[in-house]
Design an enzyme around this catalytic site. Structure first.
Site, PDB file in Angstrom:
ATOM      1  N   GLU A  79      14.686   7.994  -2.917  1.00  0.00           N
ATOM      2  CA  GLU A  79      14.903   6.571  -3.186  1.00  0.00           C
ATOM      3  C   GLU A  79      14.680   6.310  -4.676  1.00  0.00           C
ATOM      4  OE1 GLU A  79      11.766   3.886  -1.713  1.00  0.00           O
ATOM      5  OE2 GLU A  79      10.905   5.618  -0.696  1.00  0.00           O
ATOM      6  N   CYS A 111      11.113   6.303   2.493  1.00  0.00           N
ATOM      7  CA  CYS A 111      10.432   7.604   2.578  1.00  0.00           C
ATOM      8  C   CYS A 111      10.932   8.460   3.737  1.00  0.00           C
ATOM      9  CB  CYS A 111       8.927   7.407   2.729  1.00  0.00           C
ATOM     10  SG  CYS A 111       8.213   6.560   1.345  1.00  0.00           S
ATOM     11  N   THR A 152      -1.437   3.576  -5.744  1.00  0.00           N
ATOM     12  CA  THR A 152      -0.739   4.395  -4.739  1.00  0.00           C
ATOM     13  C   THR A 152       0.565   4.961  -5.307  1.00  0.00           C
ATOM     14  OG1 THR A 152       0.372   2.471  -3.743  1.00  0.00           O
ATOM     15  CG2 THR A 152      -1.743   3.103  -2.802  1.00  0.00           C
ATOM     16  N   HIS A 233       3.359  10.924   7.168  1.00  0.00           N
ATOM     17  CA  HIS A 233       3.780  10.450   5.848  1.00  0.00           C
ATOM     18  C   HIS A 233       2.526   9.912   5.148  1.00  0.00           C
ATOM     19  CE1 HIS A 233       5.484   8.286   2.598  1.00  0.00           C
ATOM     20  NE2 HIS A 233       5.230   7.092   3.115  1.00  0.00           N
ATOM     21  N   LYS A 242      -5.672   6.243   9.251  1.00  0.00           N
ATOM     22  CA  LYS A 242      -5.774   5.012  10.056  1.00  0.00           C
ATOM     23  C   LYS A 242      -4.850   5.099  11.270  1.00  0.00           C
ATOM     24  CE  LYS A 242      -5.646   1.713   6.595  1.00  0.00           C
ATOM     25  NZ  LYS A 242      -5.884   0.347   6.091  1.00  0.00           N
ATOM     26  N   SER A 307       9.654   2.776   4.981  1.00  0.00           N
ATOM     27  CA  SER A 307       9.580   1.317   5.062  1.00  0.00           C
ATOM     28  C   SER A 307      10.954   0.719   5.321  1.00  0.00           C
ATOM     29  CB  SER A 307       9.036   0.752   3.750  1.00  0.00           C
ATOM     30  OG  SER A 307       7.643   0.845   3.732  1.00  0.00           O
TER      31      SER A 307
HETATM   32  P1  HMG Z   1      -5.468  -3.663  -1.746  1.00  0.00           P
HETATM   33  O1  HMG Z   1      -5.406  -5.098  -1.418  1.00  0.00           O
HETATM   34  O2  HMG Z   1      -5.611  -3.279  -3.169  1.00  0.00           O
HETATM   35  O3  HMG Z   1      -6.655  -2.938  -1.048  1.00  0.00           O
HETATM   36  O4  HMG Z   1      -4.152  -2.995  -1.121  1.00  0.00           O
HETATM   37  P2  HMG Z   1      -7.561  -3.385   0.202  1.00  0.00           P
HETATM   38  O5  HMG Z   1      -8.396  -4.540  -0.174  1.00  0.00           O
HETATM   39  O6  HMG Z   1      -6.720  -3.479   1.441  1.00  0.00           O
HETATM   40  O7  HMG Z   1      -8.496  -2.103   0.296  1.00  0.00           O
HETATM   41  C1  HMG Z   1      -7.971  -0.868   0.608  1.00  0.00           C
HETATM   42  C2  HMG Z   1      -9.047  -0.111   1.372  1.00  0.00           C
HETATM   43  O8  HMG Z   1     -10.135   0.163   0.481  1.00  0.00           O
HETATM   44  C3  HMG Z   1      -9.635  -0.911   2.537  1.00  0.00           C
HETATM   45  O9  HMG Z   1      -9.889   0.029   3.559  1.00  0.00           O
HETATM   46  C4  HMG Z   1     -10.959  -1.427   1.961  1.00  0.00           C
HETATM   47  O10 HMG Z   1     -11.942  -1.698   2.950  1.00  0.00           O
HETATM   48  C5  HMG Z   1     -11.359  -0.246   1.102  1.00  0.00           C
HETATM   49  P3  HMG Z   1      -9.307  -0.252   5.061  1.00  0.00           P
HETATM   50  O11 HMG Z   1      -9.960  -1.494   5.502  1.00  0.00           O
HETATM   51  O12 HMG Z   1      -7.811  -0.430   4.883  1.00  0.00           O
HETATM   52  O13 HMG Z   1      -9.680   0.969   5.825  1.00  0.00           O
HETATM   53  N1  HMG Z   1     -12.313  -0.595   0.017  1.00  0.00           N
HETATM   54  C6  HMG Z   1     -13.370   0.159  -0.316  1.00  0.00           C
HETATM   55  N2  HMG Z   1     -13.833   1.316   0.203  1.00  0.00           N
HETATM   56  C7  HMG Z   1     -14.945   1.864  -0.377  1.00  0.00           C
HETATM   57  N3  HMG Z   1     -15.598   1.281  -1.421  1.00  0.00           N
HETATM   58  C8  HMG Z   1     -15.166   0.121  -1.952  1.00  0.00           C
HETATM   59  C9  HMG Z   1     -13.996  -0.480  -1.393  1.00  0.00           C
HETATM   60  N4  HMG Z   1     -13.320  -1.607  -1.675  1.00  0.00           N
HETATM   61  C10 HMG Z   1     -12.270  -1.668  -0.798  1.00  0.00           C
HETATM   62  N5  HMG Z   1     -15.830  -0.434  -2.988  1.00  0.00           N
HETATM   63  C11 HMG Z   1      -2.540  -1.371  -0.524  1.00  0.00           C
HETATM   64  C12 HMG Z   1      -4.016  -1.652  -0.717  1.00  0.00           C
HETATM   65  C13 HMG Z   1      -2.372   0.016   0.085  1.00  0.00           C
HETATM   66  C14 HMG Z   1      -1.946  -2.415   0.441  1.00  0.00           C
HETATM   67  C15 HMG Z   1      -1.806  -1.459  -1.889  1.00  0.00           C
HETATM   68  O14 HMG Z   1      -2.270  -0.437  -2.731  1.00  0.00           O
HETATM   69  C16 HMG Z   1      -0.288  -1.359  -1.779  1.00  0.00           C
HETATM   70  O15 HMG Z   1       0.388  -2.363  -1.621  1.00  0.00           O
HETATM   71  N6  HMG Z   1       0.288  -0.107  -1.867  1.00  0.00           N
HETATM   72  C17 HMG Z   1       1.743   0.099  -1.731  1.00  0.00           C
HETATM   73  C18 HMG Z   1       2.224  -0.026  -0.295  1.00  0.00           C
HETATM   74  C19 HMG Z   1       1.788   1.126   0.599  1.00  0.00           C
HETATM   75  O16 HMG Z   1       1.440   2.196   0.144  1.00  0.00           O
HETATM   76  N7  HMG Z   1       1.868   0.906   1.919  1.00  0.00           N
HETATM   77  C20 HMG Z   1       1.577   1.955   2.885  1.00  0.00           C
HETATM   78  C21 HMG Z   1       2.362   1.809   4.189  1.00  0.00           C
HETATM   79  S1  HMG Z   1       4.124   1.635   3.871  1.00  0.00           S
HETATM   80  C22 HMG Z   1       4.664   3.275   3.567  1.00  0.00           C
HETATM   81  O17 HMG Z   1       3.989   4.201   3.832  1.00  0.00           O
HETATM   82  C23 HMG Z   1       6.023   3.421   2.927  1.00  0.00           C
HETATM   83  C24 HMG Z   1       6.022   3.694   1.445  1.00  0.00           C
HETATM   84  O18 HMG Z   1       5.654   5.044   1.207  1.00  0.00           O
HETATM   85  C25 HMG Z   1       7.405   3.375   0.857  1.00  0.00           C
HETATM   86  C26 HMG Z   1       8.648   3.967   1.489  1.00  0.00           C
HETATM   87  O19 HMG Z   1       8.782   4.135   2.684  1.00  0.00           O
HETATM   88  O20 HMG Z   1       9.591   4.202   0.704  1.00  0.00           O
HETATM   89  C27 HMG Z   1       5.034   2.825   0.680  1.00  0.00           C
END
Ligand code: HMG
Length: 383
Positions: A79, A111, A152, A233, A242, A307
């Protein structure tokens, strides 16, 4: 007839960012990245490299002169294409000197593209058992500086040679698919970076996995105990964990521990690379093969997610003596010899782009297959 992955290799560029450095620069607790997301390092790419250099470098490691005569198709799942019309596959086909009477094309769904390519390769070899197909899953995941997705990011390519009587893994022809039209992550034409609803994307990923897992149990009459490992993935390594934990209630504690230990072995490389979109599942597979003690005949489950959203669950069986056909030291060296960049260097590298004004520019990146010139918007590569 047995058809599967005869050889697998991956490539990442020579640079990375340490996630502690990123956390400090973004005034975030480093534990959020290392534990919360499960990422330690992120692969970085200079402007003189792209999915073509990544893909060609990954494939060059595994192809013999004989393979190049036997390959009928080069499919690139991506992509991060460099062109809306011409495929990366045809340039890689030339860079690798693959015999000319071959099909070369790109395939896309976020992906999921690498898996679509792999399954198409399987079908081709089923119809033409003496021929081979080169599958490349290559991407550059960029969300933007200071964006929610920044920790990420990543990049890299995985190359797989699909043949009959493979040395590593055989397909079991048990794919289960799932499609749902949703906007969790998408990149409309004209956008340099994807638009993403991060938390929705996490939810759709888990929901897709649990749905497809139920369907798989129904159709293939299997339970978790039929799988030596489940691979996922890996947009970041906490994500697959998770999803895996979402099906823990149906397992004993021993079973949970067994699958989580295998999961930890499958994410060793991705913790150091980050997301490589289409290649992420297969980097996880390579990590599992290199770092686990599995036995021939054991079955590995693979969950592919793109996605938007398309997902597929299928399994492959390990072949006799597969360990002899791995390149464990070479893979570990590729990751350990990389240069750690400072935040300033990362931000500068991130901002650099190849010119698009059609004029001629030359570059001196000595890396194998790197871009050495751009002229009339044509990229020229080291060979
Ligand atoms: P965010 O808002 O920065 O993070 O977004 P958060 O507040 O959700 O925290 C992430 C985790 O860190 C949480 O754990 C927190 O508790 C933990 P969870 O509750 O999820 O188990 N945390 C801590 N842990 C330890 N010590 C601390 C601490 N603070 C917080 N101090 C998000 C995170 C992944 C959403 C963001 O980075 C993002 O938007 N990333 C891009 C999208 C993505 O990767 N999505 C994944 C699923 S979609 C997919 O896989 C397809 C993709 O590859 C694309 C395609 O298909 O082409 C993306």
């Amino acid at each position: 007839m047995t058809i599967g992955i005869d050889k697998i290799s991956f490539h990442v560029p020579d640079y990375y960012l340490d996630m502690t450095d990123l956390a400090h620069a973004r005034e975030t607790d480093p534990a959020k990245f290392h534990i919360g997301l499960g990422q330690d390092q992120m692969a970085l790419i200079p402007k003189t490299q792209d999915i073509i250099t990544l893909g060609a470098s990954a494939a060059a490691k595994i192809l013999t002169a004989d393979d190049k005569k036997m390959i009928d198709m080069v499919i690139v799942g991506t992509e991060s294409s460099t062109d809306f019309s011409k495929s990366a596959a045809v340039t890689i086909h030339k860079l690798l000197d693959i015999q000319p009477f071959a099909r070369s094309f790109e395939i896309k769904h976020a992906c999921y593209g690498g898996t679509a390519a792999l399954q198409q390769a399987r079908d081709y070899v089923a119809a033409h058992p003496d021929r081979k197909v080169l599958v490349i899953a290559a991407d550059i995941a960029k969300y933007g500086l200071h964006s929610g997705g920044e920790p990420t990011q990543g990049c890299g390519a995985v190359a797989m040679l699909v043949t009959k009587n493979p040395h590593l893994l055989a397909f079991n022809n048990d794919s289960v698919f799932y499609s749902e039209d949703v906007y969790d992550f998408w990149r409309p034409a004209g956008h340099d970076y994807p638009l993403v609803d991060g938390h929705l994307s996490n939810q759709i990923y888990i929901d897709s996995f649990t749905r497809i897992w139920e369907q798989n149990k129904k159709i293939n009459q299997t339970t978790s105990s039929d799988y030596a490992a489940l691979t996922f993935h890996l947009p970041y390594t906490k994500m697959g964990r998770k999803a895996l934990r979402a099906i823990f209630p149906e397992m004993s504690e021993t079973e949970q521990q067994r699958l989580e230990t295998r999961y930890d072995e499958a994410i060793i490389y991705s913790r150091q690379v980050g997301n490589l979109y289409t290649g992420s599942l297969y980097l996880g597979l390579a990590s599992l093969l290199d770092n686990s003690k599995l036995a021939a005949g054991e079955r590995i489950g693979l969950f592919s997610y793109g996605s938007g959203a398309v997902s597929e669950f299928f399994s492959m069986t390990l072949m006799e003596d597969y360990q002899q056909y791995l390149s464990i030291e070479e893979n570990q060296l590729l990751l350990s010899k990389r240069k750690r960049l400072s935040i300033t260097e990362y931000e500068e590298m991130f901002a650099e782009k190849l010119p698009t004004d059609g004029k001629t520019y030359t570059f001196s990146d000595p890396t194998k297959f790197a871009i050495n010139k751009i002229s009339d918007n044509i990229r020229y590569y080291n060979k």
